[in-house]
Design an enzyme around this catalytic site. Structure first.
Site, PDB file in Angstrom:
ATOM      1  CG  HIS A 295       9.991  -6.164  14.547  1.00  0.00           C
ATOM      2  ND1 HIS A 295      10.922  -7.111  14.891  1.00  0.00           N
ATOM      3  CD2 HIS A 295      10.689  -5.148  13.963  1.00  0.00           C
ATOM      4  CE1 HIS A 295      12.128  -6.691  14.530  1.00  0.00           C
ATOM      5  NE2 HIS A 295      12.015  -5.499  13.970  1.00  0.00           N
TER       6      HIS A 295
HETATM    7  C1  LIG Z   1      12.322   2.648  14.864  1.00  0.00           C
HETATM    8  C2  LIG Z   1      12.133   1.431  14.019  1.00  0.00           C
HETATM    9  C3  LIG Z   1      13.232   0.588  13.772  1.00  0.00           C
HETATM   10  C4  LIG Z   1      13.055  -0.560  12.991  1.00  0.00           C
HETATM   11  N1  LIG Z   1      14.165  -1.292  12.637  1.00  0.00           N
HETATM   12  C5  LIG Z   1      14.034  -2.274  11.702  1.00  0.00           C
HETATM   13  C6  LIG Z   1      15.187  -2.904  11.145  1.00  0.00           C
HETATM   14  O1  LIG Z   1      16.324  -2.576  11.455  1.00  0.00           O
HETATM   15  N2  LIG Z   1      14.987  -3.885  10.222  1.00  0.00           N
HETATM   16  C7  LIG Z   1      13.733  -4.290   9.845  1.00  0.00           C
HETATM   17  O2  LIG Z   1      13.613  -5.225   9.046  1.00  0.00           O
HETATM   18  N3  LIG Z   1      12.621  -3.694  10.356  1.00  0.00           N
HETATM   19  C8  LIG Z   1      12.752  -2.675  11.233  1.00  0.00           C
HETATM   20  N4  LIG Z   1      11.646  -2.013  11.682  1.00  0.00           N
HETATM   21  C9  LIG Z   1      10.321  -2.476  11.232  1.00  0.00           C
HETATM   22  C10 LIG Z   1       9.985  -2.098   9.791  1.00  0.00           C
HETATM   23  O3  LIG Z   1      10.529  -0.853   9.461  1.00  0.00           O
HETATM   24  C11 LIG Z   1       8.458  -2.116   9.630  1.00  0.00           C
HETATM   25  O4  LIG Z   1       7.980  -3.423   9.893  1.00  0.00           O
HETATM   26  C12 LIG Z   1       7.999  -1.715   8.235  1.00  0.00           C
HETATM   27  O5  LIG Z   1       8.535  -0.473   7.884  1.00  0.00           O
HETATM   28  C13 LIG Z   1       6.467  -1.664   8.203  1.00  0.00           C
HETATM   29  O6  LIG Z   1       6.056  -1.241   6.933  1.00  0.00           O
HETATM   30  P1  LIG Z   1       4.553  -0.819   6.645  1.00  0.00           P
HETATM   31  O7  LIG Z   1       4.482  -0.472   5.217  1.00  0.00           O
HETATM   32  O8  LIG Z   1       3.662  -1.872   7.171  1.00  0.00           O
HETATM   33  O9  LIG Z   1       4.290   0.467   7.561  1.00  0.00           O
HETATM   34  P2  LIG Z   1       5.031   1.870   7.567  1.00  0.00           P
HETATM   35  O10 LIG Z   1       6.359   1.782   6.904  1.00  0.00           O
HETATM   36  O11 LIG Z   1       4.994   2.346   8.974  1.00  0.00           O
HETATM   37  O12 LIG Z   1       4.129   2.776   6.634  1.00  0.00           O
HETATM   38  C14 LIG Z   1       2.850   3.246   6.934  1.00  0.00           C
HETATM   39  C15 LIG Z   1       2.699   4.617   6.295  1.00  0.00           C
HETATM   40  O13 LIG Z   1       1.331   4.985   6.320  1.00  0.00           O
HETATM   41  C16 LIG Z   1       1.213   6.319   6.726  1.00  0.00           C
HETATM   42  N5  LIG Z   1      -0.114   6.480   7.324  1.00  0.00           N
HETATM   43  C17 LIG Z   1      -0.605   5.857   8.426  1.00  0.00           C
HETATM   44  N6  LIG Z   1      -1.858   6.258   8.682  1.00  0.00           N
HETATM   45  C18 LIG Z   1      -2.176   7.147   7.704  1.00  0.00           C
HETATM   46  C19 LIG Z   1      -3.341   7.918   7.425  1.00  0.00           C
HETATM   47  N7  LIG Z   1      -4.428   7.861   8.192  1.00  0.00           N
HETATM   48  N8  LIG Z   1      -3.321   8.739   6.341  1.00  0.00           N
HETATM   49  C20 LIG Z   1      -2.236   8.810   5.526  1.00  0.00           C
HETATM   50  N9  LIG Z   1      -1.099   8.114   5.755  1.00  0.00           N
HETATM   51  C21 LIG Z   1      -1.080   7.288   6.835  1.00  0.00           C
HETATM   52  C22 LIG Z   1       2.357   6.496   7.710  1.00  0.00           C
HETATM   53  O14 LIG Z   1       2.686   7.854   7.934  1.00  0.00           O
HETATM   54  C23 LIG Z   1       3.459   5.701   7.047  1.00  0.00           C
HETATM   55  O15 LIG Z   1       4.203   6.480   6.146  1.00  0.00           O
HETATM   56  C24 LIG Z   1      11.772  -0.876  12.472  1.00  0.00           C
HETATM   57  C25 LIG Z   1      10.679  -0.030  12.705  1.00  0.00           C
HETATM   58  C26 LIG Z   1      10.855   1.120  13.456  1.00  0.00           C
HETATM   59  C27 LIG Z   1       9.668   2.021  13.692  1.00  0.00           C
END
Ligand SMILES: Cc1cc2nc3c(=O)[nH]c(=O)nc-3n(C[C@H](O)[C@H](O)[C@H](O)COP(=O)(O)OP(=O)(O)OC[C@H]3O[C@@H](n4cnc5c(N)ncnc54)[C@H](O)[C@@H]3O)c2cc1C
Length: 538
Positions: free
Chosen positions: A470
């Site tokens: 998280h």
């Molecule tokens: C293994 C795992 C299990 C989880 N289980 C749960 C669950 O069951 N329920 C729940 O509510 N939450 C869960 N979470 C947490 C939840 O999925 C995350 O909090 C949420 O997905 C975060 O979203 P975000 O958009 O902030 O980041 P992300 O979804 O991580 O997206 C960031 C994106 O940016 C891209 N990126 C990063 N840097 C660059 C760059 N320099 N250039 C181009 N692209 C880039 C990445 O590749 C990625 O696709 C889990 C997370 C993980 C990793």
């Protein structure tokens, strides 16, 4: 290439933004993602996430720093690197968190972010498979669903929770203010039998729009700035350096690791730190990458007999049966995700609302990065402190965008966090000792009966505890000097630059972070559109 909005990162938040901002056919959007397409079948079969946590191309392969309170262990720190980002590899638990979390965000000076303010954006996102009601949305893109099965041992866990005095809640997303300890069945981000990542639910329906350009395999290096105004980004695809120009805004949705990292590489951050990595300071913003938070999980396990568990269902002929159930009925253990039952309870007497989340699983696996189900029948609760006080950092270690930043969640740094972990393990033992479990529990597997004193329990936590995944708060929203974005998610002191993802959380939400991140993106998209309308009218 040029567009009105350039979005960096096609994760939970980035896919929502790409969809919402291209609803108006005259708005052009470029979405840049470092990873590739979400073709791997393990992404789409819910239980497949266990096979993806250390995948060499679908995750970033990050490790947290050695000195993060865990006896020098360097724990794997999975983040999705693929369309859908972490929503393509997560445990699919759909939970919105305590309404008090958002009230607290508003109390910290973030206008428009209290529990009542954010509720409509959860509903707007949702396409709920269950019956229509006040809580759930039916018309949004994000498929959500109640679990398909109710295994007997999970029902026993709920009965034992009720014997603990916890209230059974029919809907864990319908939590009134001030609710005490409770337990219930988990909801999932699942449509039919398959995972509902934001790539599937938001991006795919928008892909055919001519005003959306999605570029995969694009590692963004930095935001291109004209003074303090964002005008585009520079990225690499293969060996080629390219750029994408933004006539309107650059939106960072690269997640709680990627977004602060990119700001730092663009010269926005703590001047001392930027000096150390050889990046010229464009704008001094000392909070970038600080205030990083995560939940820390420890598991309590017990051996069981006389009742079915996932352990035997995951092998041999029983597993073949599960494959058939998934293929022909769309049910069975392959639709499960991380857990089917969740309990929220107070471990510390002084807490006003539950302070520990306990996910229950009718199965077990050994500590460590490989999730191989155990051979003998057992059950697990994975416990985390909901509102940790320990904060760490995400800091670039060099100016090279290919080098992972230092990730330090700083687990267990604060005394209250250590007390909560100890108290939570004791509570889990009480739960497992309730009469409902007694016909089945044959002994404690982890931590084991020789772990009894506070010191022994804490040592156990340091030796085996890990991330709940998280990652959040590293570009914290707020009005104070250590915050990074304002309450419209604009980077303080910069123009035409926003951060919209889990990194803007002022404090980590009490439960899982995917639904809150999607809410943040829905609200962020509405604010971007509103600001554009206001600018056009001015
Ligand atoms: C293994 C795992 C299990 C989880 N289980 C749960 C669950 O069951 N329920 C729940 O509510 N939450 C869960 N979470 C947490 C939840 O999925 C995350 O909090 C949420 O997905 C975060 O979203 P975000 O958009 O902030 O980041 P992300 O979804 O991580 O997206 C960031 C994106 O940016 C891209 N990126 C990063 N840097 C660059 C760059 N320099 N250039 C181009 N692209 C880039 C990445 O590749 C990625 O696709 C889990 C997370 C993980 C990793």
């Amino acid at each position: 290439m040029q567009a009105d909005y350039v979005i960096v990162g096609a994760g939970s938040a980035g896919c929502v933004l790409a969809n919402r901002l291209t609803e108006d056919p005259s708005t052009r959007v470029i979405l840049l993602e470092a990873g590739g397409k979400d073709w791997n079948p393990y992404i789409h079969v819910p239980a497949g996430f266990m096979k993806l946590l250390d995948h060499p191309t679908i995750t970033w392969g990050f490790k947290a720093d050695k000195e993060s309170g865990l006896n020098g262990r360097e724990i794997p720190y999975p983040r999705g690197r693929v369309l859908g980002g972490s929503s393509s590899i997560n445990g699919m638990i759909y939970i919105r968190s305590q309404p008090e979390d958002y009230d607290h965000w508003a109390q910290l000076g973030n206008r428009g972010w209290n529990g009542k303010d954010v509720f409509p954006f959860f509903r707007k996102a949702e396409h709920w498979e269950g019956p229509a009601d006040e809580v759930h949305g039916k018309d949004g893109p994000l498929y959500t669903a109640p679990g398909r099965d109710k295994p007997e041992l999970c029902q026993v866990a709920i009965d034992a929770g009720v014997q603990m005095g916890w209230e059974y809640r029919e809907d864990l997303n319908d939590l009134p203010h001030g609710l005490g300890d409770h337990i219930g069945w988990v909801q999932q981000t699942r449509g039919g039998r398959f995972r509902a990542s934001t790539a599937r639910s938001y991006l795919r329906p928008a892909m055919s729009r001519p005003n959306l350009q999605v570029v995969t395999g694009a590692l963004v290096h930095r935001v291109v700035l004209d003074g303090k105004r964002a005008v585009g980004v520079e990225f690499s695809r293969g060996n080629k350096i390219e750029s994408a120009d933004a006539a309107g805004e650059v939106i960072l949705s690269a997640g709680a690791i990627g977004s602060p990292h990119m700001l730092q590489l663009s010269g926005v951050g703590d001047p001392d730190h930027l000096g150390q990595i050889g990046v010229e300071v464009v704008h001094a913003l000392p909070g970038v990458g600080k205030n990083f938070q995560d939940h820390f999980i420890i598991r309590v396990q017990a051996d069981v007999a006389g009742i079915g568990t996932l352990n035997e269902r995951s092998r041999g002929l029983r597993f073949a049966g599960e494959l058939m159930k998934f293929a022909f009925q769309g049910g069975g253990m392959l639709t499960y995700g991380a857990s089917l039952v969740a309990a929220s309870f107070k471990a510390l007497p002084e807490s006003a609302t539950p302070d520990v989340q306990g996910l229950f699983s009718s199965g077990s696996f050994s500590p460590g990065p490989k999730r191989q189900m155990d051979k003998t029948p057992a059950m697990t609760t994975g416990l985390w402190q909901m509102r940790p006080e320990s904060c760490g950092h995400v800091m670039a270690q060099s100016a090279d965008p290919r080098m992972q930043p230092s990730i330090n969640p700083n687990y267990l740094a604060e005394e209250r966090d250590r007390r909560t972990v100890i108290a939570s393990i004791r509570m889990a033992r009480d739960w497992f000792a309730q009469p409902a479990f007694q016909p089945y529990v044959t002994g404690e597997k982890l931590p084991g009966q020789d772990v009894q004193s506070d010191d022994e329990i804490l040592e156990f936590a340091r030796e085996v505890g890990s991330t709940v995944f998280h990652a959040s708060c590293s570009c914290r929203m707020g009005p104070d000097p250590m915050s990074v974005v304002d309450d419209r998610l604009r980077v303080h002191g910069m123009e035409r630059l926003r951060v919209i993802d889990a990194s803007i959380m002022p404090t980590v939400t009490s439960t899982n972070t995917n639904a809150p991140t999607i809410m943040i993106a829905e609200k962020g998209a509405a604010m971007v559109k509103e600001d554009e309308r206001m600018a056009a009218a001015a």
